[in-house]
Design a protein around this motif. Structure first.
Motif, short mmCIF file in Angstrom:
data_model
loop_
_atom_site.label_atom_id
_atom_site.label_comp_id
_atom_site.label_asym_id
_atom_site.label_seq_id
_atom_site.Cartn_x
_atom_site.Cartn_y
_atom_site.Cartn_z
N VAL A 56 0.86 -1.18 0.00
CA VAL A 56 0.00 0.00 0.00
C VAL A 56 0.90 1.23 0.00
O VAL A 56 1.77 1.36 0.86
CB VAL A 56 -0.94 0.03 1.23
N ARG A 57 0.69 2.12 -0.96
CA ARG A 57 1.46 3.36 -1.07
C ARG A 57 2.96 3.10 -1.06
O ARG A 57 3.73 3.80 -0.40
CB ARG A 57 1.08 4.32 0.05
N GLY A 58 3.37 2.06 -1.77
CA GLY A 58 4.78 1.76 -1.91
C GLY A 58 5.41 1.02 -0.73
O GLY A 58 6.60 0.73 -0.76
N PRO A 131 -4.82 0.92 9.82
CA PRO A 131 -4.84 2.16 9.00
C PRO A 131 -3.48 2.36 8.34
O PRO A 131 -2.43 2.08 8.93
CB PRO A 131 -5.10 3.23 10.05
N PHE A 132 -3.50 2.88 7.14
CA PHE A 132 -2.25 3.08 6.40
C PHE A 132 -1.78 4.52 6.53
O PHE A 132 -1.58 5.24 5.54
CB PHE A 132 -2.46 2.66 4.95
#
Length: 259
Positions: A56-58, A131-132
């Motif tokens: 997620v998001r790199g 949560p990211f």
């Protein structure tokens, strides 16, 4: 109101509350008394697809069942935007249920979450990923955030401990519950009302503002959802608040002392 009258009002309030608890209807508490850890005899299987590495998001995450997981960090909460949508396990997200999202723990699983600021604890069913956001260790449902006292502030420090596999259904419960005392000791509270329907209690709390919370009172094998406003450190301030609650249309509002 004199101190003697205030003390009398407190005693009458507590007696009324005990009587209400004794007559409360049967609830849906998934486990035993307040503070007990769940014993899961028929755990749900871990959803295998949720244990694969993902990005997620790199950033890569590797889910693992860490039986020693015990972490202090920041919690956030999510609600309306995701209500009714499928979670990572395929379960439908109910923002009022006692659930949470975690980046790497098994799904579904159980965690014990403690609000380090007020000591409130809850067992939560982990059924989603997240949560990211850097620095956040868990994402709470609205119901869980409310139970832990994090609803109004949005983000707060918590301790998260992995309990184990989750049951096939449910598994979330408050741990720090009040039987005949408010959720916080050494303070005065105003009880606006007590309800068998938690949604009704939440609607009332929403009308009464940020200082209003919904507390669960165990009554035999049932539950009573109490709308509490406060706390106040002295009886005079609490009595003024009670009168203000009465003026809002809650004629039976009670003054409660936890001293």
């Amino acid at each position: 109101m004199t101190t003697r009258l205030i003390k009398g009002a407190v005693v009458l309030a507590l007696m009324s509350l005990l009587a209400a608890c004794a007559s409360a209807g049967r609830g849906d508490a998934p486990f035993g008394g307040a503070g007990s850890l769940p014993v899961v005899n028929d755990p749900a299987p871990i959803v295998s697809g949720t244990m694969r590495p993902y990005q997620v998001r790199g950033r890569w995450y590797q889910p693992v069942e860490d039986t020693d997981y015990d972490v202090v960090g920041m919690a956030s909460w999510y609600g309306d935007q995701f209500n009714g949508r499928p979670t990572a396990t395929g379960e439908i997200f109910d923002m009022y249920a006692m659930t949470a999202a975690h980046k790497t723990l098994p799904l579904p699983g159980l965690v014990e979450v403690t609000n380090t600021a007020n000591g409130r604890r809850a067992i939560l069913r982990v059924n989603d990923r997240g949560p990211f956001v850097d620095g956040r260790v868990i994402d709470l449902s609205r119901g869980a955030a409310e139970a832990l006292g994090l609803l109004s502030q949005g983000v707060g420090e918590v301790r998260v401990r992995y309990v184990g596999r989750a049951p096939r259904l449910g598994g979330g419960a408050r741990q720090l519950q009040a039987a005949a005392a408010p959720v916080e000791t050494g303070a005065y509270w105003v009880q606006a009302g007590a309800f068998s329907d938690r949604r009704a209690a939440r609607r009332i709390a929403g009308r009464l503002g940020d200082r209003a919370t919904v507390d669960v009172a165990e009554a035999g094998r049932g539950r009573l959802y109490r709308v509490l406003v406060g706390p106040w450190s002295d009886a005079n301030s609490a009595e003024q608040a009670r009168q203000a609650v009465v003026a809002r249309g809650f004629a039976d509002a009670l003054l409660i002392s936890s001293r």
